[in-house]
Scaffold this motif. Structure first.
Motif, PDB file in Angstrom:
ATOM      1  N   MET A   1     -16.392 -50.631   9.825  1.00 31.41           N
ATOM      2  CA  MET A   1     -15.014 -50.266   9.958  1.00 31.41           C
ATOM      3  C   MET A   1     -14.863 -49.350  11.176  1.00 31.41           C
ATOM      4  O   MET A   1     -15.758 -48.584  11.496  1.00 31.41           O
ATOM      5  N   ILE A   2     -13.720 -49.440  11.799  1.00 27.77           N
ATOM      6  CA  ILE A   2     -13.415 -48.626  12.968  1.00 27.77           C
ATOM      7  C   ILE A   2     -12.409 -47.543  12.570  1.00 27.77           C
ATOM      8  O   ILE A   2     -11.392 -47.828  11.938  1.00 27.77           O
ATOM      9  N   TYR A   3     -12.719 -46.308  12.952  1.00 21.66           N
ATOM     10  CA  TYR A   3     -11.846 -45.171  12.677  1.00 21.66           C
ATOM     11  C   TYR A   3     -11.401 -44.547  13.990  1.00 21.66           C
ATOM     12  O   TYR A   3     -12.182 -44.456  14.940  1.00 21.66           O
ATOM     13  N   GLU A  28     -18.962 -46.413   7.997  1.00 16.08           N
ATOM     14  CA  GLU A  28     -18.673 -47.022   6.700  1.00 16.08           C
ATOM     15  C   GLU A  28     -17.588 -46.286   5.920  1.00 16.08           C
ATOM     16  O   GLU A  28     -16.961 -46.855   5.046  1.00 16.08           O
ATOM     17  N   SER A  29     -17.395 -44.977   6.229  1.00 16.84           N
ATOM     18  CA  SER A  29     -16.407 -44.194   5.491  1.00 16.84           C
ATOM     19  C   SER A  29     -15.951 -43.003   6.332  1.00 16.84           C
ATOM     20  O   SER A  29     -16.576 -42.657   7.336  1.00 16.84           O
ATOM     21  N   GLU A  45      -8.187 -33.225  13.432  1.00 13.21           N
ATOM     22  CA  GLU A  45      -6.841 -33.214  12.866  1.00 13.21           C
ATOM     23  C   GLU A  45      -6.648 -34.353  11.877  1.00 13.21           C
ATOM     24  O   GLU A  45      -6.046 -34.172  10.830  1.00 13.21           O
ATOM     25  N   LEU A  46      -7.117 -35.542  12.244  1.00 13.25           N
ATOM     26  CA  LEU A  46      -6.869 -36.728  11.424  1.00 13.25           C
ATOM     27  C   LEU A  46      -7.937 -37.779  11.705  1.00 13.25           C
ATOM     28  O   LEU A  46      -8.337 -37.972  12.853  1.00 13.25           O
ATOM     29  N   ILE A  47      -8.374 -38.445  10.658  1.00  9.67           N
ATOM     30  CA  ILE A  47      -9.253 -39.603  10.787  1.00  9.67           C
ATOM     31  C   ILE A  47      -8.505 -40.767  10.177  1.00  9.67           C
ATOM     32  O   ILE A  47      -8.158 -40.740   8.997  1.00  9.67           O
ATOM     33  N   GLN A  48      -8.248 -41.781  10.985  1.00 12.63           N
ATOM     34  CA  GLN A  48      -7.404 -42.900  10.573  1.00 12.63           C
ATOM     35  C   GLN A  48      -8.197 -44.213  10.627  1.00 12.63           C
ATOM     36  O   GLN A  48      -8.756 -44.563  11.662  1.00 12.63           O
ATOM     37  N   LEU A  49      -8.222 -44.921   9.511  1.00 18.89           N
ATOM     38  CA  LEU A  49      -8.863 -46.234   9.459  1.00 18.89           C
ATOM     39  C   LEU A  49      -7.995 -47.238  10.205  1.00 18.89           C
ATOM     40  O   LEU A  49      -6.782 -47.310   9.984  1.00 18.89           O
TER      41      LEU A  49
END
Length: 69
Positions: A1-3, A28-29, A45-49
């Motif tokens: 997955m890309i974050y 992976e997470s 600040e933010l980690i977005q999938l």
């Protein structure tokens, strides 16, 4: 997955929107992303999938480069 990770480079300074940077990480997470970046001392600040149309949109950007960590 890309974050996509939105962060400030210096965790000791007050966050300012204009100084927010972003990078892309394959993991992976969200927990794994935080673990990968913990040595960089970023103020995250933010980690977005990113998935689906949103991922396709980001991939079309010239700034899209996934960090190989």
């Amino acid at each position: 997955m890309i974050y996509k990770v939105y962060y400030q480079e210096n965790a000791l300074e007050v966050p300012v929107r204009e100084n927010t940077k972003s990078l892309y990480v394959e993991a992976e997470s969200e927990r794994e992303v935080r673990s990968i970046l913990k040595d960089r001392k970023y103020n995250i600040e933010l980690i977005q999938l990113l998935e689906g149309n949103h991922l396709e949109y980001e991939q079309a950007s010239l700034n899209f480069k996934v960090e190989k960590i």
